[in-house]
Write a protein that holds these residues in place. Structure first.
Motif, mmCIF file in Angstrom:
data_model
loop_
_atom_site.group_PDB
_atom_site.id
_atom_site.type_symbol
_atom_site.label_atom_id
_atom_site.label_comp_id
_atom_site.label_asym_id
_atom_site.label_seq_id
_atom_site.Cartn_x
_atom_site.Cartn_y
_atom_site.Cartn_z
ATOM 1 N N ARG A 154 -31.648 -28.990 15.898
ATOM 2 C CA ARG A 154 -30.860 -27.847 16.348
ATOM 3 C C ARG A 154 -29.485 -27.974 15.713
ATOM 4 N N LEU A 155 -29.117 -27.000 14.884
ATOM 5 C CA LEU A 155 -27.827 -26.988 14.190
ATOM 6 C C LEU A 155 -27.086 -25.737 14.629
ATOM 7 N N VAL A 156 -25.946 -25.918 15.309
ATOM 8 C CA VAL A 156 -25.235 -24.799 15.933
ATOM 9 C C VAL A 156 -23.756 -24.843 15.543
ATOM 10 N N GLY A 157 -23.216 -23.676 15.177
ATOM 11 C CA GLY A 157 -21.774 -23.526 15.013
ATOM 12 C C GLY A 157 -21.172 -24.176 13.786
ATOM 13 N N LEU A 158 -21.950 -24.415 12.758
ATOM 14 C CA LEU A 158 -21.437 -25.053 11.544
ATOM 15 C C LEU A 158 -20.789 -24.008 10.636
ATOM 16 N N LYS A 159 -19.613 -24.343 10.089
ATOM 17 C CA LYS A 159 -18.969 -23.475 9.100
ATOM 18 C C LYS A 159 -18.802 -24.282 7.821
ATOM 19 N N VAL A 160 -19.349 -23.742 6.701
ATOM 20 C CA VAL A 160 -19.214 -24.399 5.402
ATOM 21 C C VAL A 160 -18.799 -23.367 4.360
ATOM 22 N N VAL A 161 -17.923 -23.785 3.463
ATOM 23 C CA VAL A 161 -17.366 -22.889 2.455
ATOM 24 C C VAL A 161 -17.476 -23.553 1.089
ATOM 25 N N ASP A 162 -17.892 -22.782 0.085
ATOM 26 C CA ASP A 162 -17.873 -23.188 -1.328
ATOM 27 C C ASP A 162 -18.627 -24.479 -1.630
ATOM 28 N N SER A 163 -19.881 -24.552 -1.204
ATOM 29 C CA SER A 163 -20.724 -25.686 -1.583
ATOM 30 C C SER A 163 -20.974 -25.639 -3.085
ATOM 31 N N PRO A 164 -21.069 -26.794 -3.762
ATOM 32 C CA PRO A 164 -21.348 -26.795 -5.195
ATOM 33 C C PRO A 164 -22.793 -26.422 -5.520
ATOM 34 N N ASN A 165 -23.668 -26.395 -4.519
ATOM 35 C CA ASN A 165 -25.062 -26.035 -4.702
ATOM 36 C C ASN A 165 -25.567 -25.451 -3.392
ATOM 37 N N ASN A 166 -26.808 -25.705 -3.008
ATOM 38 C CA ASN A 166 -27.330 -25.184 -1.749
ATOM 39 C C ASN A 166 -26.479 -25.688 -0.591
ATOM 40 N N PHE A 167 -26.329 -24.852 0.411
ATOM 41 C CA PHE A 167 -25.560 -25.244 1.590
ATOM 42 C C PHE A 167 -26.392 -26.118 2.526
ATOM 43 N N ILE A 168 -27.543 -25.583 2.954
ATOM 44 C CA ILE A 168 -28.411 -26.299 3.889
ATOM 45 C C ILE A 168 -29.824 -26.278 3.329
ATOM 46 N N THR A 169 -30.450 -27.449 3.238
ATOM 47 C CA THR A 169 -31.826 -27.547 2.772
ATOM 48 C C THR A 169 -32.659 -28.209 3.859
ATOM 49 N N LEU A 170 -33.767 -27.551 4.218
ATOM 50 C CA LEU A 170 -34.706 -28.083 5.201
ATOM 51 C C LEU A 170 -35.997 -28.412 4.474
ATOM 52 N N MET A 171 -36.419 -29.678 4.521
ATOM 53 C CA MET A 171 -37.649 -30.086 3.844
ATOM 54 C C MET A 171 -38.554 -30.848 4.804
ATOM 55 N N GLY A 172 -39.728 -30.293 5.045
ATOM 56 C CA GLY A 172 -40.766 -31.018 5.770
ATOM 57 C C GLY A 172 -40.559 -31.164 7.256
ATOM 58 N N GLY A 173 -39.765 -30.322 7.897
ATOM 59 C CA GLY A 173 -39.551 -30.435 9.334
ATOM 60 C C GLY A 173 -40.266 -29.352 10.112
ATOM 61 N N THR A 174 -40.196 -29.447 11.432
ATOM 62 C CA THR A 174 -40.777 -28.440 12.295
ATOM 63 C C THR A 174 -39.919 -28.261 13.537
ATOM 64 N N GLN A 175 -40.054 -27.101 14.178
ATOM 65 C CA GLN A 175 -39.282 -26.762 15.371
ATOM 66 C C GLN A 175 -37.781 -26.900 15.098
#
Length: 195
Positions: free
Chosen positions: A13-34
């Motif tokens: 559970r990821l809540v309330g995150l603020k990210v600006v100007d990532s050099p590549n993908n901001f958030i990557t989800l690999m192989g998880g569930t729920q």
């Protein structure tokens, strides 16, 4: 380099995150569930390449809601990271209650996607993610491109099946200019599109 990579995370559970100007993908989800992502604020300039807001690969039961994503590439990208074709699929996915603002290629499925032009002829098509049971509902806003919807589906894989488009109204930022939907080997239904 990703800003945040979550590998085989279950019940995340990821809540309330603020990210600006990532050099590549901001958030990557690999192989998880729920996985639940909410109240995110992701921002990159519109001309920044390879800055997917949220990249999902090999994950199931991912719920993204109440978030603002403005990136130079895909806002939400679903990719196949399997080595051989036939292993990847995207199914039972809903995009609902979304407001777009001056978006390039707002609704896009591209089974011919080949990053960096490094694929051999037909290579991208053979490893395409199998796509079915996708819903786009109550999506409104503006686009900078004439194609508001583009489904470019493979003839080699089963293509795109059971795609449902309902209550979609995406207009051009240029007053009076018409937008359109283009579908190649995509199968499904449409209702109340481009009012």
């Amino acid at each position: 380099m990703q800003m945040a990579m979550f590998y085989q995370c279950n019940n995340l559970r990821l809540v309330g995150l603020k990210v600006v100007d990532s050099p590549n993908n901001f958030i990557t989800l690999m192989g998880g569930t729920q996985i639940e992502l909410s109240n995110l604020d992701i921002q990159a300039p519109e001309n920044s390449p390879n800055t997917d807001g949220i990249e999902i690969a090999g994950s199931t039961s991912v719920f993204v809601h109440d978030s603002h994503v403005a990136s130079g590439d895909g806002c939400i990208a679903i990719n196949n990271h399997a080595r051989d074709g036939g292993d990847g699929f995207a199914r039972n996915i809903s995009f609902e209650n979304i407001t777009l603002s001056n978006v390039s290629n707002p609704i896009l499925i591209d089974q011919y996607y080949c990053p960096n032009r490094s694929c051999s002829f037909g290579g991208a098509e053979k490893t395409a993610v199998k796509i079915s049971e996708i819903t786009y509902k109550q999506i409104i806003g503006t686009t900078t491109t004439d194609a508001a919807i583009f489904f470019n589906c493979s003839r080699v894989q089963p293509g795109c099946t059971n795609i449902d488009v309902d209550q979609v109204n995406i207009t051009s930022i240029v007053p009076g200019r018409q937008t359109y939907a283009r579908c190649v080997n995509a199968h499904g239904t449409q209702k109340q599109i481009f009012k």
